[in-house]
Design a protein around this motif. Structure first.
Motif, PDB file in Angstrom:
ATOM      1  N   MET A 113     -58.807-130.382  32.543  1.00 30.96           N
ATOM      2  CA  MET A 113     -58.123-129.276  33.421  1.00 30.96           C
ATOM      3  C   MET A 113     -59.050-129.534  34.724  1.00 30.96           C
ATOM      4  O   MET A 113     -58.141-129.192  35.770  1.00 30.96           O
ATOM      5  N   LEU A 116     -56.592-131.596  36.728  1.00 31.33           N
ATOM      6  CA  LEU A 116     -55.205-130.912  36.760  1.00 31.33           C
ATOM      7  C   LEU A 116     -55.777-129.968  38.254  1.00 31.33           C
ATOM      8  O   LEU A 116     -54.752-129.971  39.048  1.00 31.33           O
ATOM      9  N   VAL A 117     -56.727-129.339  37.976  1.00 28.71           N
ATOM     10  CA  VAL A 117     -57.063-128.313  39.147  1.00 28.71           C
ATOM     11  C   VAL A 117     -57.340-128.930  40.197  1.00 28.71           C
ATOM     12  O   VAL A 117     -56.665-128.545  41.488  1.00 28.71           O
ATOM     13  N   ALA A 120     -53.773-130.027  41.701  1.00 26.77           N
ATOM     14  CA  ALA A 120     -52.756-128.606  42.141  1.00 26.77           C
ATOM     15  C   ALA A 120     -53.526-128.373  43.638  1.00 26.77           C
ATOM     16  O   ALA A 120     -52.704-127.927  44.264  1.00 26.77           O
ATOM     17  N   THR A 121     -54.779-128.511  43.881  1.00 30.08           N
ATOM     18  CA  THR A 121     -55.259-127.772  44.960  1.00 30.08           C
ATOM     19  C   THR A 121     -55.480-128.744  46.152  1.00 30.08           C
ATOM     20  O   THR A 121     -55.725-128.311  47.279  1.00 30.08           O
ATOM     21  N   VAL A 132     -49.090-133.090  37.543  1.00 31.68           N
ATOM     22  CA  VAL A 132     -49.202-131.930  36.682  1.00 31.68           C
ATOM     23  C   VAL A 132     -48.466-132.380  35.650  1.00 31.68           C
ATOM     24  O   VAL A 132     -48.970-132.268  34.167  1.00 31.68           O
ATOM     25  N   CYS A 136     -49.872-133.225  31.660  1.00 30.48           N
ATOM     26  CA  CYS A 136     -49.629-132.713  30.617  1.00 30.48           C
ATOM     27  C   CYS A 136     -48.867-133.322  29.272  1.00 30.48           C
ATOM     28  O   CYS A 136     -49.107-133.187  28.489  1.00 30.48           O
ATOM     29  N   TYR A 158     -53.066-125.005  30.340  1.00 25.46           N
ATOM     30  CA  TYR A 158     -53.659-125.695  31.717  1.00 25.46           C
ATOM     31  C   TYR A 158     -52.618-125.874  32.563  1.00 25.46           C
ATOM     32  O   TYR A 158     -52.739-126.036  33.772  1.00 25.46           O
ATOM     33  N   THR A 161     -51.680-122.838  34.561  1.00 24.94           N
ATOM     34  CA  THR A 161     -52.538-122.629  35.569  1.00 24.94           C
ATOM     35  C   THR A 161     -52.610-123.414  36.683  1.00 24.94           C
ATOM     36  O   THR A 161     -52.533-123.011  37.995  1.00 24.94           O
ATOM     37  N   ALA A 162     -52.470-124.889  36.504  1.00 28.22           N
ATOM     38  CA  ALA A 162     -52.312-125.910  37.393  1.00 28.22           C
ATOM     39  C   ALA A 162     -51.065-125.463  38.265  1.00 28.22           C
ATOM     40  O   ALA A 162     -51.087-125.701  39.729  1.00 28.22           O
TER      41      ALA A 162
END
Length: 383
Positions: A113, A116-117, A120-121, A132, A136, A158, A161-162
């Motif tokens: 995760m 992934l975070v 994403a950011t 993402v 996944c 997860y 959220t991403a």
């Protein structure tokens, strides 16, 4: 009455901010604090690894990888708006996560995760979303092949959220882009107001001061010739014109002044006559279409002012049409190769929104011709 205060450069600051920034946007360090709190899951995984029965060498390797994983995760997170990082940095983080999951087994799939975070950011949305989805899909495939079946619920949380973080970062970037655009609009508004004020003051003061100068000179000549009554009348006109000029300046500063074409015709006749120039002017302005009447009043004011001040002409003729105005004199004309003055440039700026073109140059047969037309293409004035 006190003169109006000069314009100041604080207009943008005086305008309420239409896009107030929340605390978490104004203080990027909040993201670091949240990221540190989020690392608690990695700390728990490290503690569990220490308590596990794995060989010491494996424990040291896993703990070292976790330390590097957490450090890269903190380094990757953005601290500024839209500070998208190089995809290679995110790839390093993803590689560390995959190695950790491979060493610890499918039950540790949640460690991905962080990758992934970070994706994403720190990646642009066009890159973050495919990363993402691929991650996944890999998580589901790995848990399905190596574990007791795909971890649908865990991976869905997860992944969801991403994707929400991708949307959040996109909105955050959009808010700052809108703020920058708002600041630019405010700056351009100040610049436009300055240009309007300079142009209008040039029109008002140039014409009025020229008229005052001409009438004052005429009054002096009349006094020298002993024509006291006529001289007194001219001086009275100067007094009235001075008061009117002061009122025009105040109206210009407050953006309330509107030029009148009939009034400009009457004023032009007076100033041309006072300067000893034969004035050939139309008797009425009814033929001029309403959208052009105010703009043509400014044209007439600028043209007649230039004739009196610069041309040395003996005759000035003004012609009006529904969408055009022409001012011609028999003076010395323009100097070949000379650049247009600020008055002509101001006319072009003022008439641009009306789609009108300004032609200024030597007239056929001598003299100078200024023609403004809203129904003709821009062509050179014939020499």
């Amino acid at each position: 009455m006190a003169p109006p205060e000069p314009s100041r450069d604080v207009a943008p600051a005086a305008v309420p901010d239409p896009l107030p920034r929340p605390f978490w946007v104004r203080n990027p360090w909040v993201w670091r604090v949240v990221a540190l709190g989020f690392l608690s899951f990695l700390v728990v995984a490290a503690v569990e690894e220490v308590r596990s029965g794995d060989p010491l060498a494996l424990k040291v390797l896993v703990l070292s990888l976790m330390t590097a994983y957490g450090a890269v995760y903190l380094a990757v997170l953005p601290s500024e708006v839209a500070s998208y990082r190089d995809a290679r940095t995110v790839a390093v983080l993803g590689t560390l996560g995959v190695v950790l999951v491979a060493l610890l087994g499918p039950d540790s799939i949640g460690l991905l995760m962080y990758a992934l975070v970070s994706a994403a950011t720190t990646l642009p949305p066009a890159r973050a979303i495919p990363v993402v989805w691929v991650t996944c899909a890999g998580m589901l495939l790995y848990t399905g092949l190596v574990g007791d079946g795909p971890h649908w619920a865990e991976v869905s949380v997860y992944g969801g959220t991403a994707l929400m973080l991708v949307i959040l970062m996109s909105l955050r970037t959009a808010v700052f882009a809108l703020r920058e655009a708002n600041d630019e609009v405010a700056r351009l508004a100040v610049a436009d107001e300055r240009a309007r004020l300079a142009r209008d003051l040039h029109d008002v003061l140039g014409h009025s001061l020229t008229t005052i100068t001409v009438k004052a000179a005429l009054a002096r000549r009349l006094m020298e010739a002993g024509e006291t009554a006529r001289a007194t009348a001219e001086i009275t006109d100067v007094e009235v014109l001075t008061r009117q000029t002061l009122a025009d300046v105040r109206s210009t500063v407050s953006a309330q002044r509107r030029a009148s074409l009939p009034a400009e015709l009457a004023g032009s006749r007076a100033v041309l006559t006072a300067a000893g120039i034969e004035a050939v002017l139309p008797q009425a302005t009814d033929e001029v279409a309403e959208p052009y009447r105010e703009a043509f009043a400014h044209v007439l004011r600028e043209a007649v002012t230039n004739v009196v001040r610069h041309s040395g002409a003996r005759r000035c003729e003004v012609r009006l049409g529904p969408s055009w105005v022409e001012v011609r004199d028999d003076g010395s004309g323009a100097v070949v190769g000379s650049a247009p003055g600020t008055g002509i440039a101001g006319l072009r700026e003022r008439l641009g929104p009306l789609g009108a073109t300004v032609h200024a140059g030597p007239a056929p047969g001598g003299g100078f011709l200024l023609r403004v037309s809203a129904d003709e293409p821009a062509t050179a004035v014939p020499a």
